[in-house]
Design a protein around this motif. Structure first.
Motif, PDB file in Angstrom:
ATOM      1  N   THR A 184       0.809  -1.199   0.000  1.00  0.00           N
ATOM      2  CA  THR A 184       0.000   0.000   0.000  1.00  0.00           C
ATOM      3  C   THR A 184       0.850   1.259   0.000  1.00  0.00           C
TER       4      THR A 184
ATOM      5  N   PRO B 289       2.156   2.673  -4.153  1.00  0.00           N
ATOM      6  CA  PRO B 289       1.422   3.654  -4.959  1.00  0.00           C
ATOM      7  C   PRO B 289       1.531   5.075  -4.408  1.00  0.00           C
TER       8      PRO B 289
ATOM      9  N   SER C 239       2.940   8.196  -6.442  1.00  0.00           N
ATOM     10  CA  SER C 239       2.165   9.427  -6.596  1.00  0.00           C
ATOM     11  C   SER C 239       2.987  10.643  -6.219  1.00  0.00           C
TER      12      SER C 239
ATOM     13  N   LEU D 161      -6.924  12.453  -3.528  1.00  0.00           N
ATOM     14  CA  LEU D 161      -6.211  11.176  -3.630  1.00  0.00           C
ATOM     15  C   LEU D 161      -6.200  10.448  -2.295  1.00  0.00           C
ATOM     16  N   GLU D 162      -6.038  11.207  -1.228  1.00  0.00           N
ATOM     17  CA  GLU D 162      -6.036  10.606   0.103  1.00  0.00           C
ATOM     18  C   GLU D 162      -7.392   9.965   0.398  1.00  0.00           C
TER      19      GLU D 162
ATOM     20  N   LEU E 232      -9.730   9.045  -1.899  1.00  0.00           N
ATOM     21  CA  LEU E 232     -10.036   8.021  -2.886  1.00  0.00           C
ATOM     22  C   LEU E 232      -9.324   6.702  -2.593  1.00  0.00           C
ATOM     23  N   HIS E 233      -8.026   6.798  -2.305  1.00  0.00           N
ATOM     24  CA  HIS E 233      -7.228   5.587  -2.124  1.00  0.00           C
ATOM     25  C   HIS E 233      -7.101   5.156  -0.670  1.00  0.00           C
TER      26      HIS E 233
ATOM     27  N   TRP F 149      -5.216   6.648   1.538  1.00  0.00           N
ATOM     28  CA  TRP F 149      -3.869   6.896   2.015  1.00  0.00           C
ATOM     29  C   TRP F 149      -3.929   7.839   3.201  1.00  0.00           C
TER      30      TRP F 149
END
Length: 131
Positions: A48, A51, A55, A121-122, A124-125, A127
């Motif tokens: 994990t 990616p 990014s 992005l945080e 969505l994924h 992270w």
């Protein structure tokens, strides 16, 4: 002067790679929790992380190109006759001034947009960038 700069850059990159290997090595050896209390292995935690690192590597390149663009344009303006780029494309010198001003003006707004994109992005994924 250039050799000193390149030597410093080389040693900084080597240290960063060693530090990254050290951090990733620790992640492989430890076990962590996924937030629900379930234990996941170090290998799954490392998967994990990859990616996220990819990014940020892409973001770093984009940011550097954003910051370098005005300087490259200024070099093209200063060396207009030698570069002949503006002549080949029929760009007037007064128009190049607008290109440089735009490249400078867009920098703060691009950083603001990047903050929102990093947040998206945080979310969505999943992270945890700032934790």
């Amino acid at each position: 002067l250039q050799s000193n700069a390149f030597n410093w850059l080389h040693s900084a990159v080597v240290k960063a790679i060693e530090r990254l290997k050290e951090v990733l090595g620790r992640a492989d050896k430890t076990r962590s929790s996924d937030g629900d209390g379930n234990q996941i292995s170090g290998e799954e935690a490392t998967e994990t992380l990859e990616p996220l690192i990819g990014s940020f590597a892409s973001y770093s390149c984009d940011t550097l190109s954003l910051l370098y663009t005005p300087f490259i344009m200024i070099v093209v303006v200063v060396f207009r006759d030698e570069a002949e780029i503006t002549k080949l494309y029929g760009i007037k010198e007064s128009d190049m001034e607008f290109y440089v001003l735009f490249a400078l003006a867009i920098i703060p707004f691009q950083f603001i947009a990047d903050m929102f994109l990093q947040n998206a992005l945080e979310l969505l994924h999943g992270w945890k960038i700032l934790e």
